[in-house]
Write a protein that holds these residues in place. Structure first.
Motif, short mmCIF file in Angstrom:
data_model
loop_
_atom_site.label_atom_id
_atom_site.label_comp_id
_atom_site.label_asym_id
_atom_site.label_seq_id
_atom_site.Cartn_x
_atom_site.Cartn_y
_atom_site.Cartn_z
N SER A 14 6.50 -0.06 4.87
CA SER A 14 5.64 0.77 5.72
C SER A 14 6.41 1.94 6.30
N ARG A 245 6.16 -8.36 12.51
CA ARG A 245 4.80 -7.81 12.52
C ARG A 245 3.95 -8.50 11.45
N THR A 247 1.19 -8.69 9.00
CA THR A 247 0.40 -7.71 8.27
C THR A 247 -1.02 -8.23 8.06
N TRP A 248 -1.92 -7.30 7.76
CA TRP A 248 -3.28 -7.71 7.45
C TRP A 248 -3.30 -8.48 6.14
N GLU A 288 -1.91 -1.06 3.46
CA GLU A 288 -0.71 -1.83 3.13
C GLU A 288 -0.49 -1.91 1.62
#
Length: 368
Positions: A14, A245, A247-248, A288
């Motif tokens: 990212s 983090r 992620t979706w 993503e």
């Protein structure tokens, strides 16, 4: 070894929303209206709103390439680096600029650069005998697989940015001993010669700025040990948050796995279980570098391969457990994923095997 036919995909990284926005704003200054076109044609579905917003790093070279085509500015990466305000890098700049020496500043930048862009790694390589140090930029994952023109622009932007940051840190027009760029020489190399003010070697393995050690060992006028400690704490906290983090994609995988036994979960059901809308979920996954269908395929394949390693389970049971109600549909899907039928895959396993394919070996479709 992954099953025959499994598509191996490079890891996705990212980048901060600011890295995209800076390109959009600059392109719009050169060609009014370019930003809206680039958003629609390159960054559709990429979330750029919000302080913590991040998008797929591999979109950056694609965005730069498209921006060059729209603005007709061949040295766009160099111009963007020259025009950039160092403060746009946020905590990365402040952690570096308060360092005791220029070398330490580059070392801090190398550590915290992922906060700006995970798709590029910064390294310092020292040749003590020659008293030289290289500032090296290495593209990572899918960023390294970008089209040549996009990679060229990203490398030139990165190399020029590192030089401009060094000049801002030291408060003097420093220049490297030599510059190496990974692309072939463009038709007009004068912009590169003016900016770097050093001999340039083209078609190098990786881009690098080579400095005399005496340049990097100069003290920084803004050195502040107390401020650096405070800023570094903030940077370390952001690093930790980025590392953990969720992620979706990860959230979607978990939701799919929990819903599979009730049949094939569609995106509407998964979105509802995650407390969001179908449209938002698809947009987040696109940001993503995934689609709902690619994530569903990955989860089903990994689960199916694991179940097939258990010879006590029938293939019909495995099909049911991963959401297929027709055995023929499961056979077609598994052959598409692995290049083998479920029976052939099971036969290829060593007796007693229980290992599943690694998640990063699962089938993946690139977003168009």
């Amino acid at each position: 070894m992954p099953p025959r036919g499994t598509q191996l995909s490079a890891p996705s990284h990212s980048a901060a929303a600011g890295s995209f926005l800076s390109i959009l704003v600059f392109a719009d200054e050169l060609a009014p209206g370019a930003a809206s076109r680039l958003r629609a044609e390159v960054l559709a579905g990429v979330p750029l709103d919000g302080v913590d917003a991040r998008g797929p790093a591999e979109k950056l070279p694609e965005l730069l390439k498209a921006a060059v085509e729209l603005t007709r500015v061949d040295d766009l990466g160099l111009r963007l680096a020259k025009a950039a305000d160092p403060r746009r890098f946020g905590v990365v700049t402040y952690a570096a600029s308060t360092s005791p020496t220029l070398r330490a500043a580059y070392e801090r930048t190398a550590r915290y650069l992922v906060l700006w862009n995970e798709g590029v790694r910064l390294e310092l390589e020292r040749d003590r005998a020659a008293r030289l140090t290289s500032i090296v930029l290495r593209p990572q994952g899918k960023t390294a697989m970008a089209a040549p023109e996009g990679r060229r622009q990203l490398a030139e932007l990165g190399s020029a940015t590192m030089l401009m940051l060094g000049r801002s840190f030291i408060g003097a027009p420093i220049s490297p001993v030599r510059v190496e760029l990974a692309s072939s020489a463009p038709a007009d190399v004068r912009p590169h010669q003016r900016l770097f003010a050093a001999p340039i070697a083209w078609s190098a393995p990786v881009p690098r700025l080579i400095f005399d050690d005496a340049v990097l060992d100069q003290p920084l006028p803004q050195h502040d040990a107390v401020l650096q400690e405070l800023v570094s704490r903030s940077a370390e906290a952001l690093l930790a948050a980025l590392a953990t983090r969720e992620t979706w994609c990860a959230r979607t995988r978990e939701a799919i796995a929990s819903l599979l036994r009730d049949g094939s979960p569609d995106i509407a059901r998964v979105a509802k279980s995650l407390g969001t809308s179908r449209r938002t979920l698809q947009r987040r996954l696109t940001g993503e570098g995934q689609t709902f269908e690619s994530v569903l395929d990955q989860v089903r394949y990994e689960m199916a391969a694991g179940f097939l390693a258990d010879e006590q389970r029938s293939i019909a049971d495995v099909a049911w457990l991963v959401g297929f109600r027709e055995l023929s549909a499961f056979y077609r899907a598994f052959r598409r994923w692995s290049g083998r039928t479920p029976a052939e895959y099971r036969a290829s396993l060593a007796p007693g095997t229980t290992a599943q394919p690694r998640p990063d070996k699962a089938p993946a479709r690139r977003v168009p």
